[in-house]
Scaffold this motif. Sequence first.
Motif, PDB file in Angstrom:
ATOM      1  N   TYR A 189      -6.066  -0.228  -1.903  1.00  0.00           N
ATOM      2  CA  TYR A 189      -7.304   0.218  -2.551  1.00  0.00           C
ATOM      3  C   TYR A 189      -8.056   1.223  -1.683  1.00  0.00           C
ATOM      4  CZ  TYR A 189      -6.590  -3.401  -6.068  1.00  0.00           C
ATOM      5  OH  TYR A 189      -6.077  -4.153  -7.085  1.00  0.00           O
ATOM      6  N   LEU A 190      -7.995   1.049  -0.360  1.00  0.00           N
ATOM      7  CA  LEU A 190      -8.612   2.022   0.539  1.00  0.00           C
ATOM      8  C   LEU A 190      -7.995   3.405   0.349  1.00  0.00           C
ATOM      9  CD1 LEU A 190      -8.966   0.142   3.961  1.00  0.00           C
ATOM     10  CD2 LEU A 190     -10.814   0.966   2.504  1.00  0.00           C
ATOM     11  N   ALA A 191      -6.677   3.446   0.269  1.00  0.00           N
ATOM     12  CA  ALA A 191      -5.978   4.723   0.105  1.00  0.00           C
ATOM     13  C   ALA A 191      -6.336   5.363  -1.233  1.00  0.00           C
ATOM     14  CB  ALA A 191      -4.467   4.516   0.208  1.00  0.00           C
ATOM     15  N   GLN A 192      -6.369   4.551  -2.295  1.00  0.00           N
ATOM     16  CA  GLN A 192      -6.742   5.085  -3.602  1.00  0.00           C
ATOM     17  C   GLN A 192      -8.158   5.651  -3.579  1.00  0.00           C
ATOM     18  OE1 GLN A 192      -6.070   2.037  -6.622  1.00  0.00           O
ATOM     19  NE2 GLN A 192      -4.392   3.234  -7.443  1.00  0.00           N
ATOM     20  N   GLY A 193      -9.091   4.862  -3.034  1.00  0.00           N
ATOM     21  CA  GLY A 193     -10.483   5.295  -2.982  1.00  0.00           C
ATOM     22  C   GLY A 193     -10.672   6.536  -2.131  1.00  0.00           C
ATOM     23  N   PHE A 194     -10.000   6.577  -0.988  1.00  0.00           N
ATOM     24  CA  PHE A 194     -10.101   7.734  -0.091  1.00  0.00           C
ATOM     25  C   PHE A 194      -9.590   8.991  -0.785  1.00  0.00           C
ATOM     26  CE2 PHE A 194      -8.734   9.962   3.955  1.00  0.00           C
ATOM     27  CZ  PHE A 194     -10.036  10.223   4.368  1.00  0.00           C
ATOM     28  N   GLY A 195      -8.478   8.844  -1.520  1.00  0.00           N
ATOM     29  CA  GLY A 195      -7.929   9.976  -2.269  1.00  0.00           C
ATOM     30  C   GLY A 195      -8.886  10.459  -3.349  1.00  0.00           C
ATOM     31  N   TYR A 196      -9.510   9.506  -4.052  1.00  0.00           N
ATOM     32  CA  TYR A 196     -10.501   9.860  -5.076  1.00  0.00           C
ATOM     33  C   TYR A 196     -11.649  10.670  -4.471  1.00  0.00           C
ATOM     34  CZ  TYR A 196      -8.732   6.720  -8.777  1.00  0.00           C
ATOM     35  OH  TYR A 196      -7.983   6.123  -9.755  1.00  0.00           O
TER      36      TYR A 196
ATOM     37  N   SER B 272       0.804  -1.223   0.000  1.00  0.00           N
ATOM     38  CA  SER B 272       0.000   0.000   0.000  1.00  0.00           C
ATOM     39  C   SER B 272       0.832   1.265   0.000  1.00  0.00           C
ATOM     40  CB  SER B 272      -0.914   0.013   1.233  1.00  0.00           C
ATOM     41  OG  SER B 272      -0.157   0.209   2.421  1.00  0.00           O
ATOM     42  N   ILE B 273       2.121   1.144   0.232  1.00  0.00           N
ATOM     43  CA  ILE B 273       2.943   2.300   0.596  1.00  0.00           C
ATOM     44  C   ILE B 273       2.962   3.395  -0.473  1.00  0.00           C
ATOM     45  CG2 ILE B 273       5.143   1.391  -0.289  1.00  0.00           C
ATOM     46  CD1 ILE B 273       6.396   2.287   2.379  1.00  0.00           C
ATOM     47  N   GLY B 274       2.948   3.020  -1.751  1.00  0.00           N
ATOM     48  CA  GLY B 274       2.937   4.011  -2.821  1.00  0.00           C
ATOM     49  C   GLY B 274       1.622   4.782  -2.875  1.00  0.00           C
ATOM     50  N   CYS B 275       0.500   4.053  -2.835  1.00  0.00           N
ATOM     51  CA  CYS B 275      -0.819   4.701  -2.858  1.00  0.00           C
ATOM     52  C   CYS B 275      -1.062   5.518  -1.596  1.00  0.00           C
ATOM     53  CB  CYS B 275      -1.916   3.639  -3.022  1.00  0.00           C
ATOM     54  SG  CYS B 275      -1.926   2.855  -4.643  1.00  0.00           S
ATOM     55  N   VAL B 276      -0.539   5.050  -0.478  1.00  0.00           N
ATOM     56  CA  VAL B 276      -0.678   5.789   0.777  1.00  0.00           C
ATOM     57  C   VAL B 276       0.054   7.132   0.684  1.00  0.00           C
ATOM     58  CG1 VAL B 276       0.085   5.828   3.187  1.00  0.00           C
ATOM     59  CG2 VAL B 276      -1.125   3.830   2.295  1.00  0.00           C
ATOM     60  N   ALA B 277       1.259   7.114   0.113  1.00  0.00           N
ATOM     61  CA  ALA B 277       2.031   8.349  -0.041  1.00  0.00           C
ATOM     62  C   ALA B 277       1.275   9.357  -0.909  1.00  0.00           C
ATOM     63  CB  ALA B 277       3.394   8.050  -0.651  1.00  0.00           C
TER      64      ALA B 277
ATOM     65  N   SER C 193       2.216  18.912  -9.095  1.00  0.00           N
ATOM     66  CA  SER C 193       0.867  18.382  -9.326  1.00  0.00           C
ATOM     67  C   SER C 193       0.768  16.939  -8.856  1.00  0.00           C
ATOM     68  CB  SER C 193       0.513  18.445 -10.812  1.00  0.00           C
ATOM     69  OG  SER C 193       0.513  19.780 -11.271  1.00  0.00           O
ATOM     70  N   VAL C 194      -0.339  16.614  -8.187  1.00  0.00           N
ATOM     71  CA  VAL C 194      -0.585  15.241  -7.716  1.00  0.00           C
ATOM     72  C   VAL C 194      -1.888  14.754  -8.343  1.00  0.00           C
ATOM     73  CG1 VAL C 194      -0.873  13.730  -5.716  1.00  0.00           C
ATOM     74  CG2 VAL C 194       0.557  15.779  -5.532  1.00  0.00           C
ATOM     75  N   LEU C 195      -1.817  13.673  -9.093  1.00  0.00           N
ATOM     76  CA  LEU C 195      -2.976  13.142  -9.804  1.00  0.00           C
ATOM     77  C   LEU C 195      -3.705  12.111  -8.960  1.00  0.00           C
ATOM     78  CD1 LEU C 195      -1.336  12.564 -13.309  1.00  0.00           C
ATOM     79  CD2 LEU C 195      -2.726  14.510 -12.592  1.00  0.00           C
ATOM     80  N   PRO C 196      -5.040  12.133  -8.932  1.00  0.00           N
ATOM     81  CA  PRO C 196      -5.806  11.087  -8.234  1.00  0.00           C
ATOM     82  C   PRO C 196      -5.516   9.719  -8.843  1.00  0.00           C
ATOM     83  CG  PRO C 196      -7.219  12.947  -8.783  1.00  0.00           C
ATOM     84  CD  PRO C 196      -5.921  13.179  -9.498  1.00  0.00           C
ATOM     85  N   GLY C 197      -5.356   8.724  -7.990  1.00  0.00           N
ATOM     86  CA  GLY C 197      -5.092   7.365  -8.471  1.00  0.00           C
ATOM     87  C   GLY C 197      -3.631   7.056  -8.718  1.00  0.00           C
ATOM     88  N   SER C 198      -2.760   8.072  -8.602  1.00  0.00           N
ATOM     89  CA  SER C 198      -1.329   7.814  -8.799  1.00  0.00           C
ATOM     90  C   SER C 198      -0.755   7.129  -7.566  1.00  0.00           C
ATOM     91  CB  SER C 198      -0.589   9.127  -9.078  1.00  0.00           C
ATOM     92  OG  SER C 198      -0.754  10.020  -8.005  1.00  0.00           O
ATOM     93  N   GLY C 199       0.396   6.554  -7.718  1.00  0.00           N
ATOM     94  CA  GLY C 199       1.059   5.891  -6.594  1.00  0.00           C
ATOM     95  C   GLY C 199       1.179   4.398  -6.768  1.00  0.00           C
ATOM     96  N   SER C 200       0.262   3.796  -7.529  1.00  0.00           N
ATOM     97  CA  SER C 200       0.334   2.355  -7.746  1.00  0.00           C
ATOM     98  C   SER C 200       1.572   2.014  -8.569  1.00  0.00           C
ATOM     99  CB  SER C 200      -0.926   1.880  -8.488  1.00  0.00           C
ATOM    100  OG  SER C 200      -0.907   0.490  -8.675  1.00  0.00           O
ATOM    101  N   GLY C 201       2.382   1.131  -8.074  1.00  0.00           N
ATOM    102  CA  GLY C 201       3.633   0.761  -8.735  1.00  0.00           C
ATOM    103  C   GLY C 201       4.857   1.317  -8.021  1.00  0.00           C
TER     104      GLY C 201
ATOM    105  N   THR D   5       0.431   8.254   8.033  1.00  0.00           N
ATOM    106  CA  THR D   5       0.681   7.571   9.306  1.00  0.00           C
ATOM    107  C   THR D   5      -0.549   6.799   9.764  1.00  0.00           C
ATOM    108  OG1 THR D   5       2.240   9.326   9.942  1.00  0.00           O
ATOM    109  CG2 THR D   5       1.428   7.899  11.697  1.00  0.00           C
ATOM    110  N   CYS D   6      -1.734   7.375   9.556  1.00  0.00           N
ATOM    111  CA  CYS D   6      -2.980   6.673   9.917  1.00  0.00           C
ATOM    112  C   CYS D   6      -3.121   5.364   9.159  1.00  0.00           C
ATOM    113  CB  CYS D   6      -4.182   7.572   9.641  1.00  0.00           C
ATOM    114  SG  CYS D   6      -4.371   8.929  10.804  1.00  0.00           S
ATOM    115  N   PHE D   7      -2.746   5.363   7.887  1.00  0.00           N
ATOM    116  CA  PHE D   7      -2.793   4.119   7.120  1.00  0.00           C
ATOM    117  C   PHE D   7      -1.748   3.120   7.632  1.00  0.00           C
ATOM    118  CE2 PHE D   7      -5.181   6.574   3.952  1.00  0.00           C
ATOM    119  CZ  PHE D   7      -6.155   5.647   3.615  1.00  0.00           C
TER     120      PHE D   7
END
Length: 325
Positions: A132-139, A71-76, A242-250, A106-108
């Motif tokens: 997926y929680l982090a991605q969805g929460f960000g969205y 999860s660490i990438g999506c959490v960031a 710029s930070v795009l929604p859904g980024s971080g995966s990978g 940190t909460c994640f």
Amino acid sequence: MKSKATLKNILLSQRLIALSTLAVLFVFFSIFGKNFLTQNSMVSLLESTYYIICLAFGMTFVISTGGIDLSIGCVAMCGALIGGVAYDEWGMPIGVALIVTILVATCFGVINGFLIAYCHIPPFVATMGTQYLAQGFGYIVSQVQTMRYPIITSEDGWFKRVFYKSLEGFPMGVLYMVLLFVIAFFLFRYTQLGKYACAIGSNCEATRLSGVNTKHWILLVYIIAGIFAGLAGVFYSATYTSVLPGSGSGMEMNAIAAVVIGGTSLAGGTGTMLGTIIGVFIMAVLKNGLLTIGIQQQWQVLFTGLAVLLAVMLDIYRGMKVKRS
């Protein structure tokens, strides 16, 4: 005793192999790459490593316990997105927005640690869920909108000048990476956190029976990983604005690859912060160097995958050698 000495020698040899590999790649691309050994290219290489180094430091703690954090990438990026919302939409000062970024990540980390340590959910499953929680929460919080941080010449441009680059062009992130390396190295090498993380990775049940509260330390390890993910979000925001929604995966795969290439065993029980930072730079030099010799992106991914496979094979060989000793 002999087994410990053998393991120490093997770890040292793997770090030397990683360092030698980095040197060979650097020399190769300096000779055959176009404009590889230039000031702009070197600064760009450093800037591309800031957030990966943060993720990899946290991942080293996690992998040393025998765990994993997908999860660490999506959490960031979730932290960076919500920090951007705090700045762009809620009107918070940029300094507060950065604190929000770290707190969200940190909460994640707390959620991951609780699920793994107290609910006994396997790390792979738990962190895949929180990914997926982090991605969805960000969205949801960002309403699928790109969040923008201040540019260097704006009123709040001190943020980029402090965390990214001075007006004179000095890469400020280098200073923070050195500081974070010292902190991570100290925590891992000289505190109970690092010692118990490796002990849990070597034999969790034996460590528990010896009187160590393994649940507490596993939770703390994932909290540390969350904090480093938050810092990764801060440096990503400072570098790219710029930070795009859904980024971080990978991104987590880049961190895992760097940790394994650097010599930390996927089986747990051992780890090395020095090896991790070498692994990050091997990945960065490989990626940037392949561009300078005209290798297309799909081939870069292939070569990165081969590097990871070789590192894993070396890790398996190391484990077999230790068992035979």
